[in-house]
Every structure is written in C-alpha cells, then in structure tokens.
Design a protein around this motif. Structure first.
Motif, PDB file in Angstrom:
ATOM      1  N   LEU A  55       0.839  -1.203   0.000  1.00 39.87           N
ATOM      2  CA  LEU A  55       0.000   0.000   0.000  1.00 39.87           C
ATOM      3  C   LEU A  55       0.875   1.254   0.000  1.00 39.87           C
ATOM      4  N   ARG A  56       1.925   1.272   0.828  1.00 39.08           N
ATOM      5  CA  ARG A  56       2.815   2.441   0.871  1.00 39.08           C
ATOM      6  C   ARG A  56       3.548   2.614  -0.452  1.00 39.08           C
ATOM      7  N   THR A  57       4.025   1.507  -1.022  1.00 34.02           N
ATOM      8  CA  THR A  57       4.755   1.572  -2.280  1.00 34.02           C
ATOM      9  C   THR A  57       3.876   2.144  -3.386  1.00 34.02           C
ATOM     10  N   THR A  58       2.591   1.850  -3.337  1.00 32.57           N
ATOM     11  CA  THR A  58       1.674   2.365  -4.354  1.00 32.57           C
ATOM     12  C   THR A  58       1.155   3.750  -4.002  1.00 32.57           C
ATOM     13  N   GLY A  59       1.663   4.324  -2.922  1.00 33.39           N
ATOM     14  CA  GLY A  59       1.344   5.713  -2.612  1.00 33.39           C
ATOM     15  C   GLY A  59       0.135   5.952  -1.729  1.00 33.39           C
ATOM     16  N   MET A  60      -0.385   4.909  -1.090  1.00 30.48           N
ATOM     17  CA  MET A  60      -1.526   5.133  -0.217  1.00 30.48           C
ATOM     18  C   MET A  60      -1.073   5.962   0.988  1.00 30.48           C
ATOM     19  N   GLU A  67      -7.156   3.956   8.356  1.00 33.53           N
ATOM     20  CA  GLU A  67      -8.593   3.698   8.255  1.00 33.53           C
ATOM     21  C   GLU A  67      -8.835   2.252   7.827  1.00 33.53           C
ATOM     22  N   TYR A  68      -8.072   1.784   6.863  1.00 36.89           N
ATOM     23  CA  TYR A  68      -8.200   0.398   6.414  1.00 36.89           C
ATOM     24  C   TYR A  68      -7.912  -0.559   7.571  1.00 36.89           C
ATOM     25  N   GLN A  84     -13.998  -0.968  -1.091  1.00 32.36           N
ATOM     26  CA  GLN A  84     -14.117   0.338  -1.739  1.00 32.36           C
ATOM     27  C   GLN A  84     -12.808   1.127  -1.639  1.00 32.36           C
ATOM     28  N   ILE A  85     -12.177   1.089  -0.472  1.00 29.15           N
ATOM     29  CA  ILE A  85     -10.890   1.768  -0.310  1.00 29.15           C
ATOM     30  C   ILE A  85      -9.881   1.227  -1.320  1.00 29.15           C
ATOM     31  N   LEU A  86      -9.824  -0.095  -1.431  1.00 28.43           N
ATOM     32  CA  LEU A  86      -8.850  -0.703  -2.341  1.00 28.43           C
ATOM     33  C   LEU A  86      -9.193  -0.425  -3.801  1.00 28.43           C
ATOM     34  N   GLU A  87     -10.465  -0.436  -4.150  1.00 33.83           N
ATOM     35  CA  GLU A  87     -10.852  -0.147  -5.538  1.00 33.83           C
ATOM     36  C   GLU A  87     -10.500   1.294  -5.923  1.00 33.83           C
ATOM     37  N   GLU A  88     -10.761   2.230  -5.010  1.00 32.46           N
ATOM     38  CA  GLU A  88     -10.431   3.626  -5.292  1.00 32.46           C
ATOM     39  C   GLU A  88      -8.919   3.812  -5.384  1.00 32.46           C
ATOM     40  N   HIS A  89      -8.201   3.152  -4.514  1.00 36.23           N
ATOM     41  CA  HIS A  89      -6.740   3.254  -4.557  1.00 36.23           C
ATOM     42  C   HIS A  89      -6.194   2.630  -5.839  1.00 36.23           C
ATOM     43  N   ARG A  90      -6.765   1.491  -6.227  1.00 31.26           N
ATOM     44  CA  ARG A  90      -6.328   0.848  -7.477  1.00 31.26           C
ATOM     45  C   ARG A  90      -6.538   1.786  -8.663  1.00 31.26           C
ATOM     46  N   ALA A  91      -7.654   2.492  -8.695  1.00 32.79           N
ATOM     47  CA  ALA A  91      -7.915   3.448  -9.785  1.00 32.79           C
ATOM     48  C   ALA A  91      -6.856   4.555  -9.784  1.00 32.79           C
ATOM     49  N   ASP A  92      -6.500   5.046  -8.594  1.00 33.55           N
ATOM     50  CA  ASP A  92      -5.450   6.063  -8.492  1.00 33.55           C
ATOM     51  C   ASP A  92      -4.118   5.519  -8.984  1.00 33.55           C
ATOM     52  N   VAL A  93      -3.785   4.294  -8.602  1.00 28.28           N
ATOM     53  CA  VAL A  93      -2.523   3.680  -9.017  1.00 28.28           C
ATOM     54  C   VAL A  93      -2.496   3.514 -10.532  1.00 28.28           C
ATOM     55  N   ARG A  94      -3.592   3.057 -11.103  1.00 30.19           N
ATOM     56  CA  ARG A  94      -3.636   2.884 -12.562  1.00 30.19           C
ATOM     57  C   ARG A  94      -3.482   4.215 -13.286  1.00 30.19           C
ATOM     58  N   ALA A  95      -4.068   5.265 -12.757  1.00 30.31           N
ATOM     59  CA  ALA A  95      -3.927   6.585 -13.368  1.00 30.31           C
ATOM     60  C   ALA A  95      -2.469   7.047 -13.303  1.00 30.31           C
ATOM     61  N   ARG A  96      -1.805   6.800 -12.175  1.00 28.93           N
ATOM     62  CA  ARG A  96      -0.399   7.173 -12.044  1.00 28.93           C
ATOM     63  C   ARG A  96       0.475   6.360 -12.986  1.00 28.93           C
ATOM     64  N   ILE A  97       0.132   5.089 -13.169  1.00 27.62           N
ATOM     65  CA  ILE A  97       0.886   4.255 -14.107  1.00 27.62           C
ATOM     66  C   ILE A  97       0.778   4.825 -15.514  1.00 27.62           C
TER      67      ILE A  97
END
Length: 138
Positions: A55-60, A67-68, A84-97
């Motif tokens: 999670l930290r490596t992916t920028g959470m 909270e998680y 929901q937290i993980l899905e939103e974070h995954r979307a952020d990670v994909r956008a950064r990729i």
C-alpha cells in the motif's frame, strides 16, 4: 513460527523504527511479547506488514492505511468499505501508471534523439515533437 523484531524487520524490508512507528499509530497490532518482554512477530504479522508495504509503495497515504487497518478489526461487517478503499486506490494507481507511461515516452524520445545526434544523424525538430508526444494522451 515467531520472529524477534530484528528478524521481522529484515523479513518485511522495514526498519525496526518503522515497525515501532506502525505499532504506535495503530497500523499494526501490538505484537505478542516473549518472557523477556521482547516483541514477537508471527507469520500472520509479516503477511500484514507485506500488505502495508505494498500500500505504501503504491502511494496510499498513512491516514487511509490507518482507516483500512481500523476497518479490518471490524471483521466481515467492514468488507464492503475495505473493498471500496482498495478499488479507489487501485484506480489512483492505474492513473499514475498511465502518467508514468507518458513520461517514459518523452524520455524515450529524448534518448532516441540524443542517439541520433551522437551517431551524426539529424536530430528531430526541437520542442514541437516533444510537446506533441507529451500531450498526445490529452
């Protein structure tokens, strides 16, 4: 299997100070203690630490990780919220990729252009091609 804090730090790739910090901010539960009062980590603890590291490596942000972790203690009743937290974070990670891929394209262009210059070939038009490449995803 159990591990002393130094071994847990080594296996998790985190420092001893980070393990203590994560405990202090409630990212990890206080580990069990041996008869001498020293922290003892389990394989389950190491699995959780590995997940936190991802999670930290992916920028959470730490706040969201906390909270998680809090929701995790609520058990199955919090599965939807954790998902929901993980899905939103995954979307952020994909956008950064995707943003990083665009940056790599610009770097590739510049490196290729320098290769052309070094080999004596004509360089590409300065500026315009780089700008077009950088804005092609827009």
């Amino acid at each position: 299997m159990t591990y002393a804090i130094a071994e847990a730090a080594h296996r998790s790739g985190l420092s001893i100070d980070t393990l203590r910090y994560y405990e202090r901010i409630s990212l990890i539960d206080p580990p069990a203690r041996d008869s001498g009062g020293r922290r003892v980590y389990t394989d389950e603890d190491l699995g959780w630490l590995l997940f936190l590291t991802k999670l930290r490596t992916t920028g959470m942000p730490i706040k969201l990780m906390r909270e998680y972790a809090r929701l995790r203690h609520l058990g199955e009743s919090s599965v939807a919220a954790r998902k929901q937290i993980l899905e939103e974070h995954r979307a952020d990670v994909r956008a950064r990729i995707e943003e990083l891929r665009s940056c790599v394209e610009v770097l590739d262009y510049k490196i290729d252009n320098y290769d052309r210059i070094v080999s004596g070939a004509d360089p590409a038009e300065p500026g315009e091609t780089t700008w077009k490449l950088a804005h092609s995803a827009s």
